[in-house]
Design an enzyme around this catalytic site. Sequence first.
Site, PDB file in Angstrom:
ATOM      1  N   HIS A 171       0.930  -1.278   0.050  1.00  0.00           N
ATOM      2  CA  HIS A 171      -0.150   0.148   0.002  1.00  0.00           C
ATOM      3  C   HIS A 171       0.779   1.275  -0.061  1.00  0.00           C
ATOM      4  CE1 HIS A 171       1.050   1.109   4.191  1.00  0.00           C
ATOM      5  NE2 HIS A 171       0.551  -0.193   4.413  1.00  0.00           N
ATOM      6  N   ASP A 298      -0.557 -19.700  12.392  1.00  0.00           N
ATOM      7  CA  ASP A 298       0.588 -20.212  12.990  1.00  0.00           C
ATOM      8  C   ASP A 298       0.687 -19.866  14.316  1.00  0.00           C
ATOM      9  OD1 ASP A 298       3.606 -19.829  13.488  1.00  0.00           O
ATOM     10  OD2 ASP A 298       3.642 -20.877  11.436  1.00  0.00           O
ATOM     11  N   SER A 313       3.201  -4.824   6.786  1.00  0.00           N
ATOM     12  CA  SER A 313       2.711  -4.603   5.257  1.00  0.00           C
ATOM     13  C   SER A 313       3.810  -4.816   4.395  1.00  0.00           C
ATOM     14  CB  SER A 313       2.129  -3.210   5.144  1.00  0.00           C
ATOM     15  OG  SER A 313       3.488  -2.292   5.620  1.00  0.00           O
TER      16      SER A 313
END
Length: 354
Positions: A171, A298, A313
């Site tokens: 992003h 996980d 990110s």
Amino acid sequence: MRGSVKKSALILGVLLLSIAAAGQVFPGRDSQADVPVVTERVLVPGGQSVGVRMDVRGVLVVGLEEIENETGEKINPGLVSGLQIGDTILSINGTKVSSADEVQTLVNEIRDTVKLKVKRNGQKMTVTVKPVLSKKDGLYKLGIWVKDKTAGIGTLTYYDPANNTFGALGHGIVDVETNSILPVESGQLLQSQVQEVKEGRDGSPGEIRGIFYHTSDPLGNLQKNCRFGVFGKASKAISNPVYSDPIPVGTQDQVEKGKAYILSTLGNNEIHKYEVQIERIKRQKEPDDKSMIIRVTDPELIEESGGIVQGMSGSPIIQNGRIVGAVTHVFVNDAKRGYGIFIQWMLEESADLK
């Protein structure tokens, strides 16, 4: 999204194309069949924690304020003249500016009405402003707060050995005051070292906190900051200890619900492979940064960070041996879930890098 979780957050940690089918066609033809020889496009997956240091093109207006003049009158010259938060000042009386210091210097040299060339929502315009002499410090001021630099921590998504390009974050870097994408004047992709991982909890996204190092030896130079990540040219080849060889790119049609993996760097400063589930896929004709919903399964990642945290990110999403996307957002009300973008949208953005 229409589910129970509606809020999401960009996960750039704070410190302060559609591709051609599944492969590339290379020159030359098969000597027997006389058809193009097609080889799948491959990338080196990322997962490294990286620092992003960026100089903004022009000077971004992030605030407007009243100035008290010598008679005690309070005036906001920028607001009166029509300046808006989110405007980018490109020049003053024809002189280009790229920093807050340059703006202040020019305004105090001119000491009279100035003409600002401004970019707003992609359109250029001229705004005329008469500075006010501040009673507080004796400086001429426009009544604006401006920004020219930004920095943060995120994750490298991929390195393309075919053209020496990289993509990260998934992003764009936005200004928190204006929520606008910051245009790149120049910048660097730097190695970073994770110092602390703040665990994410429902209602409060966690965060990776780190420092930049080897600043004199950057991983690459930034050329582009857009809605789907930051992109540029690498200074040298970037390797991945988890995947010794590049892996194929997966198109959105090859993404399926079920088990996948993300690569991220947390407290031990080593890239780890963590299991996730792709729960929902949005087939897209137009690029969008919310292409799929993933859920962290996980146990190790959940124990260390609570799930997805700011700074992750750009973490590449790998499924069936292909790099299919990158993590982009975390759900504010569910730290184990977040959005991912299809890798093809990121690659489309890097196609014009030189």
